[in-house]
Design a protein around this motif. Structure first.
Motif, PDB file in Angstrom:
ATOM      1  N   SER A  95      -1.438  -8.000  -4.608  1.00 36.05           N
ATOM      2  CA  SER A  95      -1.616  -5.862  -5.318  1.00 36.05           C
ATOM      3  C   SER A  95      -0.736  -5.361  -4.560  1.00 36.05           C
ATOM      4  O   SER A  95      -0.625  -5.244  -3.437  1.00 36.05           O
TER       5      SER A  95
ATOM      6  N   VAL B 168      -9.355  -3.739   1.227  1.00 34.58           N
ATOM      7  CA  VAL B 168      -8.068  -4.647   0.108  1.00 34.58           C
ATOM      8  C   VAL B 168      -8.819  -5.863  -0.259  1.00 34.58           C
ATOM      9  O   VAL B 168      -9.155  -6.564   1.015  1.00 34.58           O
TER      10      VAL B 168
ATOM     11  N   TYR C 155      -1.602  -1.514  -3.897  1.00 34.47           N
ATOM     12  CA  TYR C 155      -3.437  -0.964  -3.930  1.00 34.47           C
ATOM     13  C   TYR C 155      -2.355   0.819  -3.637  1.00 34.47           C
ATOM     14  O   TYR C 155      -1.739   1.053  -2.639  1.00 34.47           O
TER      15      TYR C 155
ATOM     16  N   LEU D  25       0.268  -0.833  -0.676  1.00 35.69           N
ATOM     17  CA  LEU D  25      -0.321  -0.298   0.202  1.00 35.69           C
ATOM     18  C   LEU D  25       0.779   1.190   0.232  1.00 35.69           C
ATOM     19  O   LEU D  25       1.950   1.475   1.125  1.00 35.69           O
TER      20      LEU D  25
ATOM     21  N   ARG E 158      -7.899   4.978  -7.365  1.00 32.65           N
ATOM     22  CA  ARG E 158      -6.503   3.867  -7.734  1.00 32.65           C
ATOM     23  C   ARG E 158      -6.002   3.860  -8.294  1.00 32.65           C
ATOM     24  O   ARG E 158      -5.752   3.180  -9.615  1.00 32.65           O
TER      25      ARG E 158
END
Length: 117
Positions: A98, A93, A100, A4, A115
């Motif tokens: 992934s 999430v 973010y 993140l 995003r």
């Protein structure tokens, strides 16, 4: 490995928002658990991912951008109370593998997010 990240752009001045305080919390029903407090660097970014690897778990998070303090520090004459003070961006999430990226484009009377990648 999932992560993140965030960054903040001061769209009123056309530059990165350096020195803006950001709080990250996890949202579980009606309760909030503090994860960390961060400051943006001269590029408007945080020096490292806010979460990565095993610390990024599925769930609901909220980034709280302390816009009012930042904008006052930049010399903006904000009304009392300021239209924007703390800007909360709540997001989910789902895929912990992934990236973010949650950017904020900020001005004294509006903001935009999306995003990113």
């Amino acid at each position: 490995m999932g992560r993140l990240t965030t960054h903040v752009l001061d769209s009123a001045q056309g530059k990165p928002a350096a020195g803006l305080r950001i709080e990250l919390v996890r949202v579980d029903g009606g309760s909030f658990s503090g994860i960390g407090v961060f400051l943006t660097n001269t590029d408007g970014r945080v020096d490292r991912p806010l979460l990565e690897g095993e610390s990024l778990t599925a769930g609901i998070y909220e980034l709280q951008f302390h816009a009012g303090n930042y904008l006052r520090g930049q010399g903006f004459d904000l009304p009392k109370p300021a239209f924007l003070d703390v800007v909360p961006i709540r997001f989910g999430v789902a895929d912990v593998s992934s990236h973010y990226h949650v950017p904020l484009l900020l001005s004294p009377f509006g903001y935009t997010t999306y995003r990113g990648s």
